[in-house]
Design an enzyme around this catalytic site. Structure first.
Site, mmCIF file in Angstrom:
data_model
loop_
_atom_site.group_PDB
_atom_site.id
_atom_site.type_symbol
_atom_site.label_atom_id
_atom_site.label_comp_id
_atom_site.label_asym_id
_atom_site.label_seq_id
_atom_site.Cartn_x
_atom_site.Cartn_y
_atom_site.Cartn_z
ATOM 1 C CB SER A 14 -0.837 -0.210 1.173
ATOM 2 O OG SER A 14 -1.504 1.044 1.627
ATOM 3 C CE1 TYR A 16 -3.867 -2.703 5.768
ATOM 4 C CE2 TYR A 16 -3.684 -0.281 5.107
ATOM 5 C CZ TYR A 16 -4.023 -1.646 4.744
ATOM 6 O OH TYR A 16 -3.828 -2.106 3.422
ATOM 7 C CE LYS A 34 -1.680 -4.714 3.399
ATOM 8 N NZ LYS A 34 -1.827 -5.623 2.941
HETATM 9 P P1 NAD Z 1 -11.004 -6.803 1.181
HETATM 10 O O1 NAD Z 1 -11.313 -6.880 2.529
HETATM 11 O O2 NAD Z 1 -12.089 -6.678 0.180
HETATM 12 O O3 NAD Z 1 -10.301 -8.209 0.896
HETATM 13 C C1 NAD Z 1 -9.442 -9.066 1.683
HETATM 14 C C2 NAD Z 1 -9.925 -10.428 1.828
HETATM 15 O O4 NAD Z 1 -8.837 -11.011 2.565
HETATM 16 C C3 NAD Z 1 -11.348 -10.454 2.231
HETATM 17 O O5 NAD Z 1 -11.982 -11.388 1.483
HETATM 18 C C4 NAD Z 1 -11.161 -11.269 3.593
HETATM 19 O O6 NAD Z 1 -12.334 -12.111 4.078
HETATM 20 C C5 NAD Z 1 -9.843 -11.953 3.324
HETATM 21 N N1 NAD Z 1 -9.091 -12.185 4.309
HETATM 22 C C6 NAD Z 1 -8.635 -11.368 5.472
HETATM 23 N N2 NAD Z 1 -7.879 -12.045 6.627
HETATM 24 C C7 NAD Z 1 -7.687 -13.397 5.995
HETATM 25 C C8 NAD Z 1 -7.000 -14.493 6.798
HETATM 26 N N3 NAD Z 1 -6.359 -14.373 7.666
HETATM 27 N N4 NAD Z 1 -7.273 -15.475 5.899
HETATM 28 C C9 NAD Z 1 -7.819 -15.695 4.752
HETATM 29 N N5 NAD Z 1 -8.702 -14.721 4.303
HETATM 30 C C10 NAD Z 1 -8.335 -13.363 4.812
HETATM 31 O O7 NAD Z 1 -9.802 -5.838 0.869
HETATM 32 P P2 NAD Z 1 -9.541 -5.441 -0.437
HETATM 33 O O8 NAD Z 1 -9.917 -3.774 -0.567
HETATM 34 O O9 NAD Z 1 -9.617 -6.286 -1.641
HETATM 35 O O10 NAD Z 1 -7.713 -5.334 -0.177
HETATM 36 C C11 NAD Z 1 -7.099 -6.401 -0.460
HETATM 37 C C12 NAD Z 1 -5.609 -6.194 -0.274
HETATM 38 O O11 NAD Z 1 -5.061 -5.098 -0.634
HETATM 39 C C13 NAD Z 1 -5.533 -6.210 1.499
HETATM 40 O O12 NAD Z 1 -4.266 -6.892 1.626
HETATM 41 C C14 NAD Z 1 -5.352 -4.600 1.537
HETATM 42 O O13 NAD Z 1 -4.613 -4.487 2.780
HETATM 43 C C15 NAD Z 1 -4.667 -4.278 0.233
HETATM 44 N N6 NAD Z 1 -4.841 -2.867 -0.032
HETATM 45 C C16 NAD Z 1 -6.265 -2.404 -0.119
HETATM 46 C C17 NAD Z 1 -6.567 -1.113 -0.199
HETATM 47 C C18 NAD Z 1 -7.665 -0.448 -0.634
HETATM 48 O O14 NAD Z 1 -7.771 0.705 -0.509
HETATM 49 N N7 NAD Z 1 -8.683 -1.250 -0.687
HETATM 50 C C19 NAD Z 1 -5.473 -0.208 -0.581
HETATM 51 C C20 NAD Z 1 -3.988 -0.671 -0.517
HETATM 52 C C21 NAD Z 1 -3.782 -1.961 -0.229
#
Ligand code: NAD
Ligand code: UDP
Length: 338
Positions: free
Chosen positions: A124, A148, A152
């Site tokens: 991120s 958080y 990362k």
């Molecule tokens: P999201 O919450 O929609 O997706 C994350 C998924 O991981 C969910 O389906 C959740 O059920 C699953 N999950 C969480 N912990 C778990 C575990 N221990 N075991 C198995 N499954 C697990 O989030 P997203 O927006 O799709 O983000 C995906 C990734 O991208 C994340 O790592 C997030 O930190 C990173 N990210 C997101 C953003 C954003 O703004 N959406 C920005 C930068 C980075």
């Protein structure tokens, strides 16, 4: 390739699965559903015509991971699974370190056991330190001010150390800027639980009548219109960035880091007005105090990804708003309504 997609039922993971299938790959989703609905798997099938394998498991469950990697002859892993709410990470840091850092360690351990060495990781822009030196490039100073963000950073550091110790690994950290939008079919999109923390889903809920007005956090920032500036990227472009990263990284050992952003900063008011164009009405808002911890402005220098991954954003601000509006208006209560 057979690709294990941890967190593949989530917002970015599910749309990446659709793009993987379109490119001829076979995604295997492993998701605990801690922040997703099982319905997502049906939607992926509906959009792509192919039902991905779905394993409901926690990424910290080493035995299930090893079994899944073996059973499906996985070639590479995309690791989305993680908790992502900054405020919650301040209140419950132990959950975030356990889920995000421990989850990454268990994944590495399981991959080592099975002999898989290609990994693409969801990092991120929050790993960058606050600086006036914009846009941010991969060499900009890193440091994070939330648990958080630190999960990362720690995961990136762990992966870098793994590659240093065992140089045949290929691990790519993708530093996402602000993902927004939805799949253009309106079948897959962001479905936050409770009050959305992020700007675009909040605006979309105002547009559909679930919330009365947008609260704009601060109008006295040193930006052209006083509101915060961010680099918004269409989630379809972000998904395509993962395919580009996989193409680049598979068979190319090393620890690679790329920004995935548009290279353009947009203010809250600019995004709100574009969303108004997409939904055909002007949206109510009021100015509120700044949100603690928010930075005034940051955006990406995406030139490394352009040069090495041959990837750049294809979709415009209007595409982001139109697709987000289509998703929100056809699924006003997210996946609940299905
Ligand atoms: P999201 O919450 O929609 O997706 C994350 C998924 O991981 C969910 O389906 C959740 O059920 C699953 N999950 C969480 N912990 C778990 C575990 N221990 N075991 C198995 N499954 C697990 O989030 P997203 O927006 O799709 O983000 C995906 C990734 O991208 C994340 O790592 C997030 O930190 C990173 N990210 C997101 C953003 C954003 O703004 N959406 C920005 C930068 C980075
Ligand atoms: N923002 C806002 N109202 C909201 C949510 C966000 O004014 O309800 C602003 C926030 O202050 C920031 C921008 O919108 O300037 C993007 O916020 P978001 O939480 O989506 O992303 P992040 O701050 O994590 O980059």
């Amino acid at each position: 390739m057979n690709i294990l997609v941890t967190g593949g039922a989530g917002y970015i993971g599910s749309i990446t699965c659709v793009q993987l299938i379109a490119a001829g790959h076979r995604p295997i989703i492993l998701d605990s559903l801690v922040n997703a609905k099982a319905e997502v798997v049906n939607r992926i099938e509906q959009v792509s015509g192919q039902r991905p394998v779905f394993v409901q498991a926690d990424v910290r469950d080493r035995a299930r991971l090893v079994q899944t990697l073996r059973e499906h002859a996985v070639d590479a892993v995309i690791h989305f699974a993680g908790l992502k709410a900054v405020g919650e990470s301040v209140a419950q840091p132990w959950r975030y370190y356990d889920n995000n850092v421990q989850g990454s360690l268990v994944l590495i351990d399981a991959m080592r056991e099975v002999g898989i060495q290609t990994l693409v990781f969801s990092s991120s822009a929050t790993v960058y330190a606050e600086t006036l030196d914009q846009p941010l490039h991969e060499g900009s100073v890193i440091s994070s001010n939330s648990p958080y963000g630190r999960t990362k950073l720690m995961a990136e550091q762990i992966f870098s150390d793994v590659v240093a110790a065992e140089p045949t690994w290929s691990i790519t950290a993708l530093r996402y800027f602000n993902p927004v939008g939805a799949h253009p079919s309106a079948c897959l999109g962001e479905d936050p639980q409770g009050v959305p923390n992020n700007l675009m889903p909040f605006i979309a809920q105002v547009a559909v009548g679930r919330r009365s007005a947008l609260h704009i956090f601060g109008n006295d920032y040193p930006t052209p219109d006083g509101t915060g500036v961010r680099d918004y990227i269409h989630v379809m472009d972000l998904a395509d960035g993962h395919l580009a990263a996989l193409r680049y990284a598979h068979g190319r050992p090393g620890h690679h880091v790329f920004n995935l952003g548009s290279g353009r900063g947009l203010s809250v008011l600019e995004l709100l007005s574009a969303f108004g164009r997409a939904c055909g009405k002007s949206l109510p808002y009021e100015f509120s105090p700044r949100r603690p911890g928010d930075l005034a402005a940051f955006w990406a220098n995406p030139s490394l990804a352009e040069e090495l991954l041959n990837w750049r954003v294809q979709r415009s601000l209007d595409d982001m708003c139109a697709d987000s509006w289509r998703w929100q208006s056809q699924n006003p209560n997210g996946y609940e309504s299905s």
